[in-house]
Motif scaffolding. Structure first.
Motif, mmCIF file in Angstrom:
data_model
loop_
_atom_site.group_PDB
_atom_site.id
_atom_site.type_symbol
_atom_site.label_atom_id
_atom_site.label_comp_id
_atom_site.label_asym_id
_atom_site.label_seq_id
_atom_site.Cartn_x
_atom_site.Cartn_y
_atom_site.Cartn_z
ATOM 1 N N TYR A 94 0.829 -1.210 0.000
ATOM 2 C CA TYR A 94 0.000 0.000 0.000
ATOM 3 C C TYR A 94 0.860 1.255 0.000
ATOM 4 O O TYR A 94 1.984 1.250 0.514
ATOM 5 C CB TYR A 94 -0.905 0.043 1.245
ATOM 6 C CG TYR A 94 -1.935 -1.042 1.271
ATOM 7 C CD1 TYR A 94 -3.178 -0.862 0.679
ATOM 8 C CD2 TYR A 94 -1.656 -2.263 1.891
ATOM 9 C CE1 TYR A 94 -4.128 -1.871 0.691
ATOM 10 C CE2 TYR A 94 -2.600 -3.278 1.903
ATOM 11 C CZ TYR A 94 -3.839 -3.082 1.308
ATOM 12 O OH TYR A 94 -4.764 -4.077 1.311
ATOM 13 N N LEU A 95 0.285 2.321 -0.529
ATOM 14 C CA LEU A 95 0.830 3.669 -0.424
ATOM 15 C C LEU A 95 -0.176 4.466 0.398
ATOM 16 O O LEU A 95 -1.376 4.436 0.107
ATOM 17 C CB LEU A 95 0.982 4.308 -1.809
ATOM 18 C CG LEU A 95 1.829 3.553 -2.834
ATOM 19 C CD1 LEU A 95 1.782 4.250 -4.190
ATOM 20 C CD2 LEU A 95 3.264 3.414 -2.356
ATOM 21 N N TYR A 96 0.306 5.163 1.425
ATOM 22 C CA TYR A 96 -0.589 5.917 2.300
ATOM 23 C C TYR A 96 -0.099 7.345 2.507
ATOM 24 O O TYR A 96 1.102 7.600 2.593
ATOM 25 C CB TYR A 96 -0.669 5.279 3.691
ATOM 26 C CG TYR A 96 -1.403 3.983 3.768
ATOM 27 C CD1 TYR A 96 -2.761 3.900 3.479
ATOM 28 C CD2 TYR A 96 -0.745 2.825 4.168
ATOM 29 C CE1 TYR A 96 -3.446 2.697 3.566
ATOM 30 C CE2 TYR A 96 -1.422 1.620 4.267
ATOM 31 C CZ TYR A 96 -2.765 1.566 3.957
ATOM 32 O OH TYR A 96 -3.442 0.378 4.050
ATOM 33 N N ALA A 97 -1.070 8.244 2.646
ATOM 34 C CA ALA A 97 -0.808 9.592 3.146
ATOM 35 C C ALA A 97 -1.400 9.648 4.548
ATOM 36 O O ALA A 97 -2.541 9.234 4.759
ATOM 37 C CB ALA A 97 -1.470 10.637 2.250
ATOM 38 N N LEU A 98 -0.608 10.104 5.496
ATOM 39 C CA LEU A 98 -1.069 10.256 6.867
ATOM 40 C C LEU A 98 -1.192 11.740 7.149
ATOM 41 O O LEU A 98 -0.191 12.447 7.298
ATOM 42 C CB LEU A 98 -0.087 9.615 7.849
ATOM 43 C CG LEU A 98 -0.411 9.805 9.330
ATOM 44 C CD1 LEU A 98 -1.734 9.128 9.692
ATOM 45 C CD2 LEU A 98 0.724 9.275 10.196
ATOM 46 N N THR A 116 -5.036 7.816 4.503
ATOM 47 C CA THR A 116 -5.679 7.721 3.193
ATOM 48 C C THR A 116 -4.825 6.877 2.262
ATOM 49 O O THR A 116 -3.625 7.142 2.098
ATOM 50 C CB THR A 116 -5.854 9.126 2.578
ATOM 51 O OG1 THR A 116 -6.614 9.930 3.481
ATOM 52 C CG2 THR A 116 -6.546 9.062 1.234
ATOM 53 N N GLU A 117 -5.457 5.869 1.644
ATOM 54 C CA GLU A 117 -4.745 5.076 0.652
ATOM 55 C C GLU A 117 -4.572 5.901 -0.619
ATOM 56 O O GLU A 117 -5.477 6.628 -1.036
ATOM 57 C CB GLU A 117 -5.505 3.793 0.334
ATOM 58 C CG GLU A 117 -4.735 2.863 -0.578
ATOM 59 C CD GLU A 117 -5.405 1.523 -0.816
ATOM 60 O OE1 GLU A 117 -4.940 0.805 -1.710
ATOM 61 O OE2 GLU A 117 -6.389 1.209 -0.122
ATOM 62 N N VAL A 118 -3.391 5.791 -1.218
ATOM 63 C CA VAL A 118 -3.050 6.542 -2.422
ATOM 64 C C VAL A 118 -2.767 5.529 -3.533
ATOM 65 O O VAL A 118 -2.029 4.568 -3.325
ATOM 66 C CB VAL A 118 -1.818 7.441 -2.174
ATOM 67 C CG1 VAL A 118 -1.401 8.167 -3.447
ATOM 68 C CG2 VAL A 118 -2.098 8.427 -1.042
#
Length: 191
Positions: free
Chosen positions: A151-155, A166-168
């Protein structure tokens, strides 16, 4: 080995200066040509202070908590409690001559449920296209001895002590467009 000069915010690999991920993705940034540049500068200073303090927390140290960043750090500690990450890379500079860019990955590791991820810490608004290009760029720079993240996430950390994970979406085409635009601007500037 990649060298990062904090004062000039430049990356050098094998004697070659490389543009940063942030610079390459600037065309997608919300405040790229802001009519209020002082707001962007204030947000950047706050973001830097929060990033530095979060890194200290991850390394088991106690950062100085000014009133300006205390809420953001409370939010980060809540995230850590909820997701119990095992970080393998923290504020890790990376670069690739073939790709022609470099950057500093905020976090790479595994969450409590076994999900591997790249995580980018934000203290302002989340802008989808910019995040997709930025996190894709970091994934492309991952050292080969690390597995591709699930996964790629923005925190997003907020001043009120809350956070939003948020998943990116990985978006190689968007990153390629940013690289093309950056190269075109650089050619024009050096013509």
């Amino acid at each position: 080995m990649i060298q990062f000069d904090e004062k000039s915010h430049t990356y050098t690999l094998d004697g070659v200066e490389l543009p940063s991920v942030t610079h390459i993705c600037r065309f997608l940034a919300y405040d790229y040509k802001s009519d209020k540049p002082w707001l962007a500068e204030t947000a950047a200073r706050r973001g830097t202070a929060v990033h530095e303090a979060c890194a200290l927390i991850d390394y088991g140290e106690t950062p100085e908590e000014t009133p300006e960043i205390a809420g953001y750090l409370k939010a980060y500690r809540r995230f850590l409690k909820d997701y119990r990450p095992d970080w393998e890379l923290i504020e890790h500079p990376m670069g690739n001559l073939e790709f022609g860019y470099a950057g500093t990955l905020d976090r790479y590791g595994t969450l409590y449920d076994g999900r591997s991820c790249i995580l980018d810490i934000k203290t302002g608004q989340l802008h989808g296209p910019s995040l997709r290009a930025q996190l894709t760029a970091y994934q492309e720079l991952m050292p080969p001895w690390h597995s591709t993240p699930d996964y790629l996430y923005a925190l997003k950390l907020s001043k009120d002590g809350t956070y939003e994970l948020t998943e990116v979406r990985y978006d190689l085409e968007l990153l390629k467009i940013c690289l093309f635009m950056n190269q075109a601007v650089e050619r024009k500037n050096h013509a």
